[in-house]
Design a protein around this motif. Sequence first.
Motif, PDB file in Angstrom:
ATOM      1  N   ASN A  79      15.305  -2.686  -0.194  1.00  0.00           N
ATOM      2  CA  ASN A  79      15.150  -4.081   0.193  1.00  0.00           C
ATOM      3  C   ASN A  79      14.142  -4.247   1.338  1.00  0.00           C
ATOM      4  OD1 ASN A  79      15.418  -6.709   1.050  1.00  0.00           O
ATOM      5  ND2 ASN A  79      17.648  -6.703   1.030  1.00  0.00           N
ATOM      6  N   PRO A  80      12.954  -4.826   1.036  1.00  0.00           N
ATOM      7  CA  PRO A  80      11.934  -4.954   2.080  1.00  0.00           C
ATOM      8  C   PRO A  80      12.274  -5.973   3.160  1.00  0.00           C
ATOM      9  CG  PRO A  80      11.153  -5.896   0.023  1.00  0.00           C
ATOM     10  CD  PRO A  80      12.499  -5.284  -0.262  1.00  0.00           C
ATOM     11  N   SER A  81      13.280  -6.809   2.933  1.00  0.00           N
ATOM     12  CA  SER A  81      13.643  -7.763   3.981  1.00  0.00           C
ATOM     13  C   SER A  81      14.697  -7.187   4.923  1.00  0.00           C
ATOM     14  CB  SER A  81      14.148  -9.075   3.365  1.00  0.00           C
ATOM     15  OG  SER A  81      15.339  -8.840   2.649  1.00  0.00           O
ATOM     16  N   LYS A  82      15.269  -6.041   4.573  1.00  0.00           N
ATOM     17  CA  LYS A  82      16.275  -5.391   5.424  1.00  0.00           C
ATOM     18  C   LYS A  82      15.571  -4.634   6.546  1.00  0.00           C
ATOM     19  CE  LYS A  82      20.411  -2.825   5.628  1.00  0.00           C
ATOM     20  NZ  LYS A  82      21.256  -3.519   6.537  1.00  0.00           N
ATOM     21  N   LYS A  83      16.030  -4.846   7.759  1.00  0.00           N
ATOM     22  CA  LYS A  83      15.507  -4.104   8.901  1.00  0.00           C
ATOM     23  C   LYS A  83      16.024  -2.672   8.791  1.00  0.00           C
ATOM     24  CE  LYS A  83      15.500  -8.053  12.029  1.00  0.00           C
ATOM     25  NZ  LYS A  83      16.079  -8.592  13.261  1.00  0.00           N
ATOM     26  N   LEU A  84      15.114  -1.718   8.679  1.00  0.00           N
ATOM     27  CA  LEU A  84      15.499  -0.331   8.446  1.00  0.00           C
ATOM     28  C   LEU A  84      14.802   0.591   9.431  1.00  0.00           C
ATOM     29  CD1 LEU A  84      17.015   1.725   6.644  1.00  0.00           C
ATOM     30  CD2 LEU A  84      15.000   1.747   5.163  1.00  0.00           C
ATOM     31  N   ILE A  85      15.602   1.452  10.067  1.00  0.00           N
ATOM     32  CA  ILE A  85      15.089   2.486  10.968  1.00  0.00           C
ATOM     33  C   ILE A  85      15.300   3.828  10.303  1.00  0.00           C
ATOM     34  CG2 ILE A  85      15.580   3.741  13.109  1.00  0.00           C
ATOM     35  CD1 ILE A  85      16.085   1.106  14.477  1.00  0.00           C
ATOM     36  N   GLN A  86      14.253   4.646  10.344  1.00  0.00           N
ATOM     37  CA  GLN A  86      14.363   6.034   9.882  1.00  0.00           C
ATOM     38  C   GLN A  86      14.304   6.934  11.108  1.00  0.00           C
ATOM     39  OE1 GLN A  86      11.822   7.181   6.614  1.00  0.00           O
ATOM     40  NE2 GLN A  86      11.924   9.324   7.205  1.00  0.00           N
ATOM     41  N   ASP A  87      15.339   7.742  11.272  1.00  0.00           N
ATOM     42  CA  ASP A  87      15.431   8.687  12.388  1.00  0.00           C
ATOM     43  C   ASP A  87      14.633   9.937  12.018  1.00  0.00           C
ATOM     44  OD1 ASP A  87      16.172  10.496  14.352  1.00  0.00           O
ATOM     45  OD2 ASP A  87      18.297  10.014  14.260  1.00  0.00           O
ATOM     46  N   ARG A  88      13.457  10.054  12.552  1.00  0.00           N
ATOM     47  CA  ARG A  88      12.457  11.085  12.281  1.00  0.00           C
ATOM     48  C   ARG A  88      11.809  10.862  10.927  1.00  0.00           C
ATOM     49  NH1 ARG A  88      12.007  14.388  16.336  1.00  0.00           N
ATOM     50  NH2 ARG A  88      13.771  15.194  17.476  1.00  0.00           N
ATOM     51  N   GLY A  89      10.497  11.105  10.905  1.00  0.00           N
ATOM     52  CA  GLY A  89       9.740  10.928   9.678  1.00  0.00           C
ATOM     53  C   GLY A  89       8.692  12.011   9.519  1.00  0.00           C
ATOM     54  N   PHE A  90       7.599  11.663   8.842  1.00  0.00           N
ATOM     55  CA  PHE A  90       6.593  12.662   8.485  1.00  0.00           C
ATOM     56  C   PHE A  90       5.960  13.322   9.705  1.00  0.00           C
ATOM     57  CE2 PHE A  90       3.760   9.098   9.055  1.00  0.00           C
ATOM     58  CZ  PHE A  90       2.537   9.645   9.406  1.00  0.00           C
ATOM     59  N   LEU A  91       5.917  12.630  10.843  1.00  0.00           N
ATOM     60  CA  LEU A  91       5.328  13.263  12.031  1.00  0.00           C
ATOM     61  C   LEU A  91       6.214  14.376  12.581  1.00  0.00           C
ATOM     62  CD1 LEU A  91       3.686  10.323  13.974  1.00  0.00           C
ATOM     63  CD2 LEU A  91       2.546  12.308  12.973  1.00  0.00           C
ATOM     64  N   SER A  92       7.522  14.178  12.574  1.00  0.00           N
ATOM     65  CA  SER A  92       8.420  15.259  13.012  1.00  0.00           C
ATOM     66  C   SER A  92       8.274  16.454  12.085  1.00  0.00           C
ATOM     67  CB  SER A  92       9.873  14.792  13.021  1.00  0.00           C
ATOM     68  OG  SER A  92      10.111  13.913  14.096  1.00  0.00           O
ATOM     69  N   ASN A  93       8.230  16.203  10.796  1.00  0.00           N
ATOM     70  CA  ASN A  93       8.037  17.276   9.830  1.00  0.00           C
ATOM     71  C   ASN A  93       6.736  18.020  10.125  1.00  0.00           C
ATOM     72  OD1 ASN A  93       8.301  18.875   7.474  1.00  0.00           O
ATOM     73  ND2 ASN A  93       7.246  17.339   6.252  1.00  0.00           N
ATOM     74  N   GLU A 107      -3.479  21.698   7.009  1.00  0.00           N
ATOM     75  CA  GLU A 107      -2.695  21.228   5.858  1.00  0.00           C
ATOM     76  C   GLU A 107      -1.953  19.936   6.202  1.00  0.00           C
ATOM     77  OE1 GLU A 107      -1.015  24.886   3.395  1.00  0.00           O
ATOM     78  OE2 GLU A 107      -0.926  25.237   5.568  1.00  0.00           O
ATOM     79  N   VAL A 108      -1.443  19.858   7.418  1.00  0.00           N
ATOM     80  CA  VAL A 108      -0.769  18.638   7.869  1.00  0.00           C
ATOM     81  C   VAL A 108      -1.735  17.460   7.824  1.00  0.00           C
ATOM     82  CG1 VAL A 108       0.102  17.474   9.955  1.00  0.00           C
ATOM     83  CG2 VAL A 108       1.058  19.690   9.260  1.00  0.00           C
ATOM     84  N   ILE A 109      -2.946  17.659   8.329  1.00  0.00           N
ATOM     85  CA  ILE A 109      -3.942  16.581   8.367  1.00  0.00           C
ATOM     86  C   ILE A 109      -4.260  16.106   6.949  1.00  0.00           C
ATOM     87  CG2 ILE A 109      -6.343  16.013   8.960  1.00  0.00           C
ATOM     88  CD1 ILE A 109      -4.507  16.201  11.427  1.00  0.00           C
ATOM     89  N   ILE A 110      -4.501  17.028   6.031  1.00  0.00           N
ATOM     90  CA  ILE A 110      -4.826  16.651   4.646  1.00  0.00           C
ATOM     91  C   ILE A 110      -3.692  15.839   4.028  1.00  0.00           C
ATOM     92  CG2 ILE A 110      -5.144  17.579   2.303  1.00  0.00           C
ATOM     93  CD1 ILE A 110      -6.702  19.930   3.694  1.00  0.00           C
ATOM     94  N   ASN A 111      -2.472  16.320   4.147  1.00  0.00           N
ATOM     95  CA  ASN A 111      -1.329  15.621   3.556  1.00  0.00           C
ATOM     96  C   ASN A 111      -1.078  14.280   4.236  1.00  0.00           C
ATOM     97  OD1 ASN A 111       0.189  17.322   1.414  1.00  0.00           O
ATOM     98  ND2 ASN A 111      -0.435  18.794   2.979  1.00  0.00           N
ATOM     99  N   SER A 112      -1.196  14.242   5.547  1.00  0.00           N
ATOM    100  CA  SER A 112      -0.945  13.005   6.288  1.00  0.00           C
ATOM    101  C   SER A 112      -1.995  11.947   5.977  1.00  0.00           C
ATOM    102  CB  SER A 112      -0.904  13.285   7.787  1.00  0.00           C
ATOM    103  OG  SER A 112       0.165  14.150   8.100  1.00  0.00           O
ATOM    104  N   LYS A 113      -3.251  12.356   5.826  1.00  0.00           N
ATOM    105  CA  LYS A 113      -4.297  11.386   5.472  1.00  0.00           C
ATOM    106  C   LYS A 113      -3.986  10.736   4.127  1.00  0.00           C
ATOM    107  CE  LYS A 113      -8.221  12.995   8.167  1.00  0.00           C
ATOM    108  NZ  LYS A 113      -9.555  13.624   8.142  1.00  0.00           N
ATOM    109  N   TRP A 114      -3.501  11.519   3.185  1.00  0.00           N
ATOM    110  CA  TRP A 114      -3.139  10.945   1.877  1.00  0.00           C
ATOM    111  C   TRP A 114      -1.997   9.947   2.048  1.00  0.00           C
ATOM    112  CZ3 TRP A 114       1.423  11.125  -0.965  1.00  0.00           C
ATOM    113  CH2 TRP A 114       1.337  10.554  -2.238  1.00  0.00           C
ATOM    114  N   LEU A 115      -0.946  10.338   2.763  1.00  0.00           N
ATOM    115  CA  LEU A 115       0.188   9.445   2.983  1.00  0.00           C
ATOM    116  C   LEU A 115      -0.270   8.155   3.658  1.00  0.00           C
ATOM    117  CD1 LEU A 115       3.724  10.332   4.158  1.00  0.00           C
ATOM    118  CD2 LEU A 115       2.448   8.628   5.436  1.00  0.00           C
ATOM    119  N   LEU A 116      -1.077   8.279   4.686  1.00  0.00           N
ATOM    120  CA  LEU A 116      -1.554   7.100   5.413  1.00  0.00           C
ATOM    121  C   LEU A 116      -2.460   6.224   4.554  1.00  0.00           C
ATOM    122  CD1 LEU A 116      -2.186   8.872   8.819  1.00  0.00           C
ATOM    123  CD2 LEU A 116      -0.438   7.126   8.367  1.00  0.00           C
ATOM    124  N   SER A 117      -3.220   6.830   3.636  1.00  0.00           N
ATOM    125  CA  SER A 117      -4.100   6.037   2.763  1.00  0.00           C
ATOM    126  C   SER A 117      -3.291   5.138   1.835  1.00  0.00           C
ATOM    127  CB  SER A 117      -5.019   6.948   1.943  1.00  0.00           C
ATOM    128  OG  SER A 117      -4.303   7.581   0.883  1.00  0.00           O
TER     129      SER A 117
END
Length: 181
Positions: A79-93, A107-117
């Motif tokens: 639900n995109p209208s629900k306020k949602l917090i994720q405790d740790r995400g791709f940066l912690s990983n 490898e982190v940079i390559i994968n993260s650039k794709w996710l961010l794109s």
Amino acid sequence: TKSSYKSPLIVIEGIRNCGKSHLIDSVKDTFGVYKYPFTEWNNYIKENGLNKDFDPAVFYLLFGHDTCILDLREKGLLNPSKKLIQDRGFLSNAVFGIQSKRISKEEVIINSKWLLSKWSESFKIVYITADLRTDNRNKDEWNIYDPIETNRLYLELMSELKIPYISFFNNFDKKSELDFF
């Protein structure tokens, strides 16, 4: 096309012992809160003779989890209208993957650039900082890493990947709880 979110996913990041979990707990009545059960899974496989601490597959397992959450949210299946917090995400990983030497920074940079794109508009990052505190609990498997190096890696990755973030300093007091969202 990217969905227009009424409420983006809020990803809370931060070094160990910055009070991140406590602050998240203080707003759980206002926000839905999700934390991937990594520690539970990791403990289970270790009890059953598997140790994947230095295996790149762990990075990709968690990366797949993050992309799944973002994709489900974008497609309206969370639900995109629900306020949602994720405790740790791709940066912690990414940070803990680099520190454990299970994956390289490149490898982190390559994968993260794709996710961010694909999903950079789908989430907001709040980076919690605090004066360093000693805590002997190993509640999330990360206490073996130097917190100064952990902080340096977070800031370096957010800068290099041009990830906007909100910095929040936790004074471990009632005012911090009230100021956190």
